[in-house]
Write a protein that holds these residues in place. Structure first.
Motif, PDB file in Angstrom:
ATOM      1  N   ILE A 261      40.367  35.483  28.025  1.00 27.76           N
ATOM      2  CA  ILE A 261      40.889  36.605  27.205  1.00 27.76           C
ATOM      3  C   ILE A 261      42.241  36.950  27.537  1.00 27.76           C
ATOM      4  O   ILE A 261      43.318  37.316  27.089  1.00 27.76           O
ATOM      5  CB  ILE A 261      39.872  37.928  27.548  1.00 27.76           C
ATOM      6  CG1 ILE A 261      38.745  37.791  26.475  1.00 27.76           C
ATOM      7  CG2 ILE A 261      40.805  39.092  26.900  1.00 27.76           C
ATOM      8  CD1 ILE A 261      37.531  38.678  26.753  1.00 27.76           C
ATOM      9  N   GLY A 262      42.251  37.084  29.061  1.00 24.68           N
ATOM     10  CA  GLY A 262      43.802  37.369  29.799  1.00 24.68           C
ATOM     11  C   GLY A 262      44.771  36.448  29.361  1.00 24.68           C
ATOM     12  O   GLY A 262      45.941  36.957  29.130  1.00 24.68           O
ATOM     13  N   TYR A 263      44.461  35.003  29.306  1.00 24.95           N
ATOM     14  CA  TYR A 263      45.490  34.191  29.096  1.00 24.95           C
ATOM     15  C   TYR A 263      45.781  34.307  27.661  1.00 24.95           C
ATOM     16  O   TYR A 263      47.181  34.216  27.398  1.00 24.95           O
ATOM     17  CB  TYR A 263      44.774  32.749  29.459  1.00 24.95           C
ATOM     18  CG  TYR A 263      45.717  31.724  29.354  1.00 24.95           C
ATOM     19  CD1 TYR A 263      46.849  31.357  30.004  1.00 24.95           C
ATOM     20  CD2 TYR A 263      45.877  30.901  27.992  1.00 24.95           C
ATOM     21  CE1 TYR A 263      47.843  30.412  29.748  1.00 24.95           C
ATOM     22  CE2 TYR A 263      46.741  29.826  27.744  1.00 24.95           C
ATOM     23  CZ  TYR A 263      47.640  29.414  28.842  1.00 24.95           C
ATOM     24  OH  TYR A 263      48.602  28.648  28.385  1.00 24.95           O
ATOM     25  N   SER A 264      44.917  34.593  26.712  1.00 24.52           N
ATOM     26  CA  SER A 264      45.404  34.619  25.380  1.00 24.52           C
ATOM     27  C   SER A 264      46.016  35.816  24.911  1.00 24.52           C
ATOM     28  O   SER A 264      46.711  35.500  23.970  1.00 24.52           O
ATOM     29  CB  SER A 264      43.945  34.759  24.627  1.00 24.52           C
ATOM     30  OG  SER A 264      43.381  35.937  24.695  1.00 24.52           O
ATOM     31  N   LYS A 265      46.126  36.792  25.888  1.00 25.18           N
ATOM     32  CA  LYS A 265      47.044  37.803  25.693  1.00 25.18           C
ATOM     33  C   LYS A 265      48.342  37.656  26.208  1.00 25.18           C
ATOM     34  O   LYS A 265      49.240  38.475  25.870  1.00 25.18           O
ATOM     35  CB  LYS A 265      46.135  39.211  26.219  1.00 25.18           C
ATOM     36  CG  LYS A 265      44.931  39.542  25.331  1.00 25.18           C
ATOM     37  CD  LYS A 265      44.084  40.550  26.114  1.00 25.18           C
ATOM     38  CE  LYS A 265      44.286  41.977  25.872  1.00 25.18           C
ATOM     39  NZ  LYS A 265      43.376  42.790  26.443  1.00 25.18           N
ATOM     40  N   ILE A 337      40.933  27.021  26.005  1.00 23.60           N
ATOM     41  CA  ILE A 337      41.760  28.015  25.648  1.00 23.60           C
ATOM     42  C   ILE A 337      43.028  27.895  26.391  1.00 23.60           C
ATOM     43  O   ILE A 337      44.116  28.299  25.622  1.00 23.60           O
ATOM     44  CB  ILE A 337      40.827  29.408  25.529  1.00 23.60           C
ATOM     45  CG1 ILE A 337      40.046  29.533  24.255  1.00 23.60           C
ATOM     46  CG2 ILE A 337      42.017  30.543  25.506  1.00 23.60           C
ATOM     47  CD1 ILE A 337      39.236  30.592  24.623  1.00 23.60           C
ATOM     48  N   HIS A 338      42.898  27.663  27.552  1.00 23.51           N
ATOM     49  CA  HIS A 338      44.089  27.523  28.408  1.00 23.51           C
ATOM     50  C   HIS A 338      44.884  26.352  28.196  1.00 23.51           C
ATOM     51  O   HIS A 338      46.024  26.353  28.545  1.00 23.51           O
ATOM     52  CB  HIS A 338      43.480  27.455  29.896  1.00 23.51           C
ATOM     53  CG  HIS A 338      43.206  28.715  30.597  1.00 23.51           C
ATOM     54  ND1 HIS A 338      42.122  29.461  30.134  1.00 23.51           N
ATOM     55  CD2 HIS A 338      43.920  29.319  31.449  1.00 23.51           C
ATOM     56  CE1 HIS A 338      42.172  30.690  30.943  1.00 23.51           C
ATOM     57  NE2 HIS A 338      43.337  30.658  31.824  1.00 23.51           N
ATOM     58  N   GLY A 339      44.368  25.352  27.286  1.00 25.36           N
ATOM     59  CA  GLY A 339      45.176  24.151  26.917  1.00 25.36           C
ATOM     60  C   GLY A 339      45.234  23.461  28.280  1.00 25.36           C
ATOM     61  O   GLY A 339      44.310  23.374  29.299  1.00 25.36           O
ATOM     62  N   GLY A 340      46.566  22.801  28.513  1.00 25.40           N
ATOM     63  CA  GLY A 340      46.758  21.769  29.665  1.00 25.40           C
ATOM     64  C   GLY A 340      46.751  22.642  31.066  1.00 25.40           C
ATOM     65  O   GLY A 340      46.366  22.019  31.945  1.00 25.40           O
ATOM     66  N   TYR A 341      47.005  23.829  30.797  1.00 29.91           N
ATOM     67  CA  TYR A 341      47.258  24.818  32.068  1.00 29.91           C
ATOM     68  C   TYR A 341      45.735  24.907  32.651  1.00 29.91           C
ATOM     69  O   TYR A 341      45.434  25.122  34.061  1.00 29.91           O
ATOM     70  CB  TYR A 341      47.616  26.171  31.729  1.00 29.91           C
ATOM     71  CG  TYR A 341      49.305  25.872  31.721  1.00 29.91           C
ATOM     72  CD1 TYR A 341      50.170  25.678  32.575  1.00 29.91           C
ATOM     73  CD2 TYR A 341      49.642  26.485  30.288  1.00 29.91           C
ATOM     74  CE1 TYR A 341      51.379  25.707  32.049  1.00 29.91           C
ATOM     75  CE2 TYR A 341      50.973  26.179  29.835  1.00 29.91           C
ATOM     76  CZ  TYR A 341      51.940  26.048  30.989  1.00 29.91           C
ATOM     77  OH  TYR A 341      53.265  26.363  30.654  1.00 29.91           O
ATOM     78  N   GLY A 342      44.726  24.863  31.803  1.00 23.60           N
ATOM     79  CA  GLY A 342      43.189  25.022  32.256  1.00 23.60           C
ATOM     80  C   GLY A 342      42.915  23.797  33.065  1.00 23.60           C
ATOM     81  O   GLY A 342      41.784  23.678  33.914  1.00 23.60           O
ATOM     82  N   TYR A 347      45.224  27.593  38.245  1.00 22.26           N
ATOM     83  CA  TYR A 347      44.434  28.500  37.280  1.00 22.26           C
ATOM     84  C   TYR A 347      42.920  28.436  37.593  1.00 22.26           C
ATOM     85  O   TYR A 347      42.330  27.304  37.802  1.00 22.26           O
ATOM     86  CB  TYR A 347      44.512  28.081  35.793  1.00 22.26           C
ATOM     87  CG  TYR A 347      46.080  28.530  35.162  1.00 22.26           C
ATOM     88  CD1 TYR A 347      46.195  29.702  34.557  1.00 22.26           C
ATOM     89  CD2 TYR A 347      47.122  27.624  35.676  1.00 22.26           C
ATOM     90  CE1 TYR A 347      47.249  29.959  33.869  1.00 22.26           C
ATOM     91  CE2 TYR A 347      48.330  27.932  35.107  1.00 22.26           C
ATOM     92  CZ  TYR A 347      48.573  29.091  34.310  1.00 22.26           C
ATOM     93  OH  TYR A 347      49.837  29.508  33.894  1.00 22.26           O
ATOM     94  N   PRO A 348      42.372  29.774  37.778  1.00 23.27           N
ATOM     95  CA  PRO A 348      40.946  29.825  38.226  1.00 23.27           C
ATOM     96  C   PRO A 348      40.052  29.094  37.507  1.00 23.27           C
ATOM     97  O   PRO A 348      38.879  28.556  38.121  1.00 23.27           O
ATOM     98  CB  PRO A 348      40.757  31.306  38.147  1.00 23.27           C
ATOM     99  CG  PRO A 348      42.217  31.995  38.416  1.00 23.27           C
ATOM    100  CD  PRO A 348      43.210  31.078  37.760  1.00 23.27           C
ATOM    101  N   VAL A 349      40.299  29.008  36.055  1.00 23.06           N
ATOM    102  CA  VAL A 349      39.151  28.403  35.321  1.00 23.06           C
ATOM    103  C   VAL A 349      39.171  26.636  35.795  1.00 23.06           C
ATOM    104  O   VAL A 349      37.737  26.341  35.463  1.00 23.06           O
ATOM    105  CB  VAL A 349      39.742  28.280  33.928  1.00 23.06           C
ATOM    106  CG1 VAL A 349      39.527  29.723  33.234  1.00 23.06           C
ATOM    107  CG2 VAL A 349      41.009  27.771  33.581  1.00 23.06           C
ATOM    108  N   GLU A 350      39.838  26.180  36.393  1.00 21.60           N
ATOM    109  CA  GLU A 350      39.847  24.621  37.000  1.00 21.60           C
ATOM    110  C   GLU A 350      38.661  24.548  38.017  1.00 21.60           C
ATOM    111  O   GLU A 350      37.675  23.984  37.952  1.00 21.60           O
ATOM    112  CB  GLU A 350      41.055  24.235  37.470  1.00 21.60           C
ATOM    113  CG  GLU A 350      40.898  22.507  38.013  1.00 21.60           C
ATOM    114  CD  GLU A 350      40.616  22.528  39.192  1.00 21.60           C
ATOM    115  OE1 GLU A 350      40.080  21.493  39.665  1.00 21.60           O
ATOM    116  OE2 GLU A 350      40.474  23.760  40.056  1.00 21.60           O
TER     117      GLU A 350
END
Length: 379
Positions: A261-265, A337-342, A347-350
């Motif tokens: 959610i944070g990234y998408s905003k 949702i983060h795309g390549g950054y994920g 980035y914490p999602v990794e």
């Protein structure tokens, strides 16, 4: 059924959330990168009463209910899944004593464990006997006034750091599961050694080791319950422990959703925030729906845990199966949702993606949970 939080549960959520975000979250990436057991977190968890939050006050605990414990595990895992795993492993160790120890053992071992003065480990899994507990090779033989233990355990969370280990070994090799007994082994006991720490994909700070017993001699008073009761104790502990894993899954999934959610905003694509695209909104709606369903069922299963006599195999397995697999889908979508950054470690999602994977494996794989559920359906 009452779906309202008690004042105590709300207070515990706020306390643990504030602590986790202030103390645990800033160090989570560092602990993962360094593959380091966060020793400094243990006294802080103890100070807050989290090492025995749902155990009775007479046993050194706080006396909160099992839902409050699930909330605490959820909030800790939100900020640092490794610390969440360390805490749930500690509960697995002390739970065997809570269910089956005598008065002297409770005073000497359980009380310090619940107070957080002693860290515990649960020693069950073996190189050739994970799910198949009855096939364990570790044995304990009574010689005079001592038991002598020989064998090894693997993937033991807290193993090399624990002050007290609850060890399951065969006292009768001919009786299969009915020949298994439970024992208390203290750190520093001659014959107790550790293998090299495992280099894991995720929850790297929750260090796991092989624990080796070579003519490890303990007093016969360290037998928990009676000979032959170990399998029953271990299975009850695992049933109850699966609720802790479900709570971990809920906390980790919430972290992934919040990151998405944070990234998408913030992320702009084609001249507008990606949070404005219906396709991504629907992805996050699905994530939220699965998360809330898992959270509610986890709390329901936890409520049954307070009924000490209740065998909650089916409910615990459902909670663990659903939340573990739902968290997989939620974290997968968060990375997408983060795309390549994920895919990048900054980035914490990794890290969440790697931490999540074990939730479908330890305390019984998803396939084992289905076996448990089916057994309850057809018995």
């Amino acid at each position: 059924m009452n779906f309202e939080y008690s004042e105590e549960q709300l207070s515990i959520r706020k306390m643990v959330r504030d602590f986790s975000k202030e103390v645990l979250q800033p160090k989570a990436a560092e602990i993962d990168e360094e593959n380091r057991f966060p020793t400094e977190h243990i006294p802080k968890l103890a100070e807050l009463g989290l090492m025995g939050i749902a155990y009775p006050e007479e046993d050194g605990g706080v006396g909160a209910d099992a839902i409050a414990e699930a909330i605490a595990v959820e909030e800790i895992t939100y900020s640092c899944a490794a610390t969440g795993s360390i805490l749930t492993a500690h509960y697995l160790g002390i739970d065997g004593l809570y269910l089956a120890s005598n008065k002297e053992q409770r005073k000497k071992y359980l009380v310090p464990g619940c107070k957080g003065e002693k860290l515990f480990a649960f020693c069950l899994t073996e190189p050739n006997g994970g799910t198949d507990v009855a096939s364990m090779k570790t044995k304990a033989k009574l010689v005079g006034d001592d038991y002598i233990i020989n064998g090894s355990k693997i993937f033991i969370t807290n193993g090399a750091y624990a002050d007290t280990l609850v060890v399951y070994a065969k006292t009768d090799l001919e009786k299969g599961a009915k020949g298994i007994s439970a024992f208390i082994v203290e750190k520093g006991t001659p014959g107790l050694t550790y293998g090299a720490g495992d280099d894991k994909m995720g929850i790297r700070g929750a260090r796991t080791h092989e624990v080796i017993f070579e003519n490890c001699r303990i007093p016969k008073e360290n037998l928990v319950g009676h000979e032959g009761e170990g399998f029953k104790i271990a299975m009850s502990v695992v049933d109850r422990g699966r609720i802790g894993i479900a709570a971990m899954a809920v906390g980790l999934a919430q972290a992934a959703l919040d990151q998405a959610i944070g990234y998408s905003k913030e992320r702009v694509a084609f001249n507008k925030l990606i949070s404005e695209y219906q396709g991504l909104q629907w992805m996050m709606a699905e994530m939220s729906a699965e998360l809330e369903i898992g959270r509610l069922y986890t709390y329901y299963a936890a409520s049954l845990k307070d009924k000490k006599e209740y065998r909650l195999s089916k409910e615990a397995a459902i909670a663990k199966l659903f939340t573990a697999e739902a968290s997989n889908r939620i974290v997968h979508k968060a990375v997408q949702i983060h795309g390549g950054y994920g895919y990048m470690k900054e980035y914490p999602v990794e890290r969440l993606y790697r931490d999540q994977r074990i939730l479908e494996i330890f305390e019984g794989t998803s396939q084992v949970q289905k076996m448990v559920i089916a057994h309850q359906l057809f018995k």
